[in-house]
Design a protein around this motif. Structure first.
Motif, PDB file in Angstrom:
ATOM      1  N   TYR A 106     106.728 -25.422  87.651  1.00  0.00           N
ATOM      2  CA  TYR A 106     105.870 -25.652  88.806  1.00  0.00           C
ATOM      3  C   TYR A 106     106.336 -26.886  89.560  1.00  0.00           C
ATOM      4  N   ASN A 107     106.120 -26.880  90.858  1.00  0.00           N
ATOM      5  CA  ASN A 107     106.285 -28.080  91.665  1.00  0.00           C
ATOM      6  C   ASN A 107     104.930 -28.432  92.241  1.00  0.00           C
ATOM      7  N   ILE A 108     104.579 -29.704  92.159  1.00  0.00           N
ATOM      8  CA  ILE A 108     103.369 -30.220  92.784  1.00  0.00           C
ATOM      9  C   ILE A 108     103.825 -30.938  94.043  1.00  0.00           C
ATOM     10  N   VAL A 109     103.231 -30.570  95.178  1.00  0.00           N
ATOM     11  CA  VAL A 109     103.577 -31.217  96.448  1.00  0.00           C
ATOM     12  C   VAL A 109     102.301 -31.733  97.107  1.00  0.00           C
ATOM     13  N   ASP A 110     102.460 -32.777  97.916  1.00  0.00           N
ATOM     14  CA  ASP A 110     101.317 -33.313  98.652  1.00  0.00           C
ATOM     15  C   ASP A 110     101.106 -32.512  99.942  1.00  0.00           C
TER      16      ASP A 110
END
Length: 158
Positions: free
Chosen positions: A104-108
């Motif tokens: 997973y990638n967490i992005v703002d």
């Protein structure tokens, strides 16, 4: 900041240890008896930092995020095809996983990377490597990994 998120193998309730690159315990997570998943997060000294609690009566999977005893927001799974997606309703973050639901990638809200999460496949227990861009976001990233792992666990056991 790199963290290793490891589920304890021999535990009645879901429990995890989170280590830094040097192998030091940064956080401890202890599952609590509850209707739905409930995890309390502690620092290495045993001070409670927060909690992740599943909201059972929800259209899509939803988890409340607590800092101390105050609810600061929610993480919910979006209905999507092929790639799992989650929204953090407390920081404007979103998470998108790969089709296997391992990474997973967490992005703002501006699309900047907050953290990258990678499931380590050949382990006896659920283990994730978390690479957090800003160390101040580490606790929130750990809480999101807890919500994602709990959602997958609930879905796979039903």
């Amino acid at each position: 900041m790199k963290l290793l998120f490891k589920q304890k193998i021999f535990s009645w309730l879901d429990s995890y240890n989170i280590f830094d690159e040097a192998g030091n315990t940064v956080y401890q997570v202890k599952g609590k008896v509850s209707w739905g998943h409930c995890f309390k997060i502690y620092d290495a000294a045993g001070n409670e930092l927060g909690m992740v609690k599943e909201k059972v009566m929800s259209y899509t999977p939803k988890f409340a995020i607590y800092a101390g005893s105050e609810c600061v927001g929610y993480v919910r799974k979006k209905i999507s095809f092929f790639k799992p997606k989650f929204i953090a309703e407390f920081k404007g973050w979103s998470m998108t996983g790969n089709i296997l639901e391992w990474n997973y990638n967490i992005v703002d809200s501006k699309g900047n990377l907050v953290a990258a999460i990678e499931k380590e496949v050949f382990r006896l227990s659920d283990t994730y490597a978390i690479d957090v861009v800003n160390p101040a976001d580490a606790l929130c990233a750990v809480m999101l990994v807890l919500a994602i792992d709990a959602e997958k666990d609930t879905r796979n056991n039903n």
